[in-house]
Motif scaffolding. Structure first.
Motif, short mmCIF file in Angstrom:
data_model
loop_
_atom_site.label_atom_id
_atom_site.label_comp_id
_atom_site.label_asym_id
_atom_site.label_seq_id
_atom_site.Cartn_x
_atom_site.Cartn_y
_atom_site.Cartn_z
N THR A 114 0.84 -1.20 0.00
CA THR A 114 0.00 0.00 0.00
C THR A 114 0.88 1.25 0.00
O THR A 114 2.08 1.20 0.30
N GLN A 121 1.69 8.14 2.47
CA GLN A 121 0.36 8.49 2.94
C GLN A 121 0.06 9.98 2.78
O GLN A 121 -1.06 10.37 2.43
N LEU A 186 -0.18 2.74 -6.88
CA LEU A 186 -0.38 2.80 -5.43
C LEU A 186 -1.52 3.74 -5.06
O LEU A 186 -2.20 3.55 -4.06
N TYR A 187 -1.71 4.79 -5.84
CA TYR A 187 -2.86 5.67 -5.70
C TYR A 187 -3.01 6.48 -6.98
O TYR A 187 -2.07 6.59 -7.77
N GLU A 220 -5.85 2.96 -8.84
CA GLU A 220 -5.25 2.42 -7.61
C GLU A 220 -5.53 0.93 -7.47
O GLU A 220 -6.65 0.47 -7.62
N GLY A 221 -4.46 0.17 -7.22
CA GLY A 221 -4.57 -1.27 -7.05
C GLY A 221 -4.25 -2.07 -8.29
O GLY A 221 -4.04 -3.28 -8.21
#
Length: 304
Positions: A114, A121, A186-187, A220-221
């Motif tokens: 993540t 983050q 990741l995003y 994302e993902g």
């Protein structure tokens, strides 16, 4: 004084691990020097690369059992998804191997990582179009002027890193000669276009006949890959600020013939008779407005 032959298995593993880690650190240091002094470092790079290959071969020839212990230990699962990815890549991307189906284990390990685990983050949660800054005259957030690269790990067989692309910015069309690349978003959201080369380059212009094989938006993902003969030329355009985790195997190395080339689409006049369905790509200099700055990795600690 104990010899390798008389050493305990743990000692053997630590000695081999130390030798391999030393080689990887030296390779990373050499790449840093090459960025600043490319002309002066070419001959040294070739000599260093040959020395590292000879050293790795010597370990395998003289101490196969110890090298096996090192490999087996590194392949065991850890409590860190990032280290699990590195260990998986170690098991798949071995020098001179033929890449392909084996990448599934690497992609599976990538799927578990993540943005938070790799220290992103704040970037992920930044206001639209902005990046976090620890301090500065413009407050906590500032517009990102460029694509950012975060180096995580490298060795002679592969490298791991992250490209953070601000909204509406592009990584231009480029290739990965003889390389396999596994990626995860990741995003964010990014539009990617990929090409397969068809036949040989055209005349002295080195214009490539290609077929567009990928033209999609990934979010994302999403986990995907390209290979030496499949989708090896591609580009990214960020529809939203995004981060892409990459494993490159083997890494770029100009002194070993793996140098990144950028391309632009061109229209040929008159068009070739066999042009139906083809896209023509012409090599170009690195675009002057394409700037990549490197920043520190702040994620999970990487095992030595």
């Amino acid at each position: 004084q104990a010899s390798w032959g008389a050493a305990a298995p743990h000692d053997r593993r630590e000695e081999v691990r130390g030798l391999m880690n030393f080689a990887a650190k030296q390779a990373h240091a050499l790449k840093s020097v090459a960025k600043s002094f490319p002309a002066a470092s070419t001959a040294a790079s070739k000599a260093f690369a040959k020395g590292m290959r000879d050293q790795r071969a010597r370990v395998k020839d003289l101490y196969p059992a110890q090298a096996s212990v090192h490999s087996d230990a590194d392949s065991k699962p850890s409590c860190s998804p990032v280290n699990d990815l590195i260990n998986s890549a170690r098991g798949v991307f071995k020098k001179d191997s033929v890449f392909g189906p084996g990448t599934e284990s690497v992609k599976e390990a990538m799927g578990k990582i993540t943005a938070e685990q790799v220290g992103l983050q704040e970037k992920k949660n930044a206001p639209k179009g902005l990046i976090p800054l620890p301090s500065g005259p413009f407050g906590r957030w500032q517009k990102s002027p460029s694509v950012t690269y975060i180096h995580i790990y490298d060795c002679p067989d592969f490298s791991v890193g992250i490209f953070c692309i601000p909204e509406n910015m592009t990584i231009p069309t480029h290739d990965h000669p003889g390389m396999t690349v596994c990626s995860k978003v990741l995003y964010g959201k990014v539009h990617t276009i990929g090409y397969d080369i068809v036949g040989e380059p055209m005349s002295s212009s080195e214009t490539l006949r290609t077929k567009k094989v990928v033209d999609e938006v990934v979010v994302e993902g999403s986990v995907f890959s390209l290979h030496p003969e499949s989708g090896n030329i591609h580009s990214f355009r960020a529809l939203e600020s995004c981060a892409i985790l990459d494993v490159l195997a083997p890494p770029y190395a100009p002194y070993e013939g793996r140098e990144c080339t950028y391309y632009k689409e061109v229209a040929l006049e008159p068009p070739p008779v066999d042009a139906d369905g083809l896209v023509f790509l012409q090599p170009m200099q690195t675009p002057r407005d394409f700037i990549v700055r490197e920043t520190e990795y702040l994620g999970e600690e990487i095992d030595s």
